[in-house]
Motif scaffolding. Structure first.
Motif, PDB file in Angstrom:
ATOM      1  N   ALA A   1       0.868  -1.173   0.000  1.00  0.00           N
ATOM      2  CA  ALA A   1       0.000   0.000   0.000  1.00  0.00           C
ATOM      3  C   ALA A   1       0.916   1.238   0.000  1.00  0.00           C
ATOM      4  CB  ALA A   1      -0.925  -0.030   1.206  1.00  0.00           C
ATOM      5  N   GLY A   2       0.375   2.386   0.310  1.00  0.00           N
ATOM      6  CA  GLY A   2       1.179   3.610   0.345  1.00  0.00           C
ATOM      7  C   GLY A   2       2.163   3.608   1.510  1.00  0.00           C
ATOM      8  N   TYR A   3       2.969   4.648   1.566  1.00  0.00           N
ATOM      9  CA  TYR A   3       3.942   4.762   2.661  1.00  0.00           C
ATOM     10  C   TYR A   3       3.234   4.969   3.981  1.00  0.00           C
ATOM     11  CZ  TYR A   3       7.934   4.755  -0.398  1.00  0.00           C
ATOM     12  OH  TYR A   3       8.900   4.364  -1.297  1.00  0.00           O
ATOM     13  N   GLY A   4       3.810   4.415   5.025  1.00  0.00           N
ATOM     14  CA  GLY A   4       3.242   4.528   6.358  1.00  0.00           C
ATOM     15  C   GLY A   4       3.492   5.899   6.972  1.00  0.00           C
ATOM     16  N   ARG A   5       3.085   6.016   8.217  1.00  0.00           N
ATOM     17  CA  ARG A   5       3.255   7.279   8.957  1.00  0.00           C
ATOM     18  C   ARG A   5       4.151   7.075  10.135  1.00  0.00           C
ATOM     19  NH1 ARG A   5      -2.957   9.246   9.008  1.00  0.00           N
ATOM     20  NH2 ARG A   5      -3.317   8.681   6.911  1.00  0.00           N
TER      21      ARG A   5
END
Length: 109
Positions: A105-109
């Motif tokens: 998925a997209g980059y984490g936080r």
């Protein structure tokens, strides 16, 4: 040069296609196709989110002249792991409690 390029093109066509195996590295642990939910949780910890759905599928079987239909229930779960801002989040997909797919998925936080 043309002969070389032709040879490379032919070689690429003849290379067998290999399916991607589902696998996820969590620290020093590795989980792959067929792993149970408890195995994934033990090696990767708790996910940041869990989503679940159930699907019904009609299965037809034939035995000689007799055919039967039955409905099979499949339970799918998607667990999302967030490994921080410098890594892509990973979505682990289970079918009936067994690991079948890992998606980025997209980059984490």
């Amino acid at each position: 040069m043309r002969t070389f390029l032709l040879a490379v093109a032919v070689a690429v066509v003849w290379v067998p296609v290999v399916g991607q195996a589902a696998s996820l590295r969590c620290g020093t642990g590795l989980v792959s196709d067929g792993a149970s939910k408890s195995d994934v949780a033990a090696k990767c910890g708790e996910p940041v989110s869990r989503e679940s759905r159930t699907e019904s599928e009609e299965v037809k079987t034939k035995d000689g002249d007799t055919s039967t239909k039955r409905v099979v229930q499949k339970t799918f779960e998607e667990w999302t792991y967030n490994f921080g801002p410098n890594r892509l989040m990973q979505v682990v997909v289970f079918e009936n409690g067994k690991l079948i797919e890992v998606k980025s998925a997209g980059y984490g936080r």
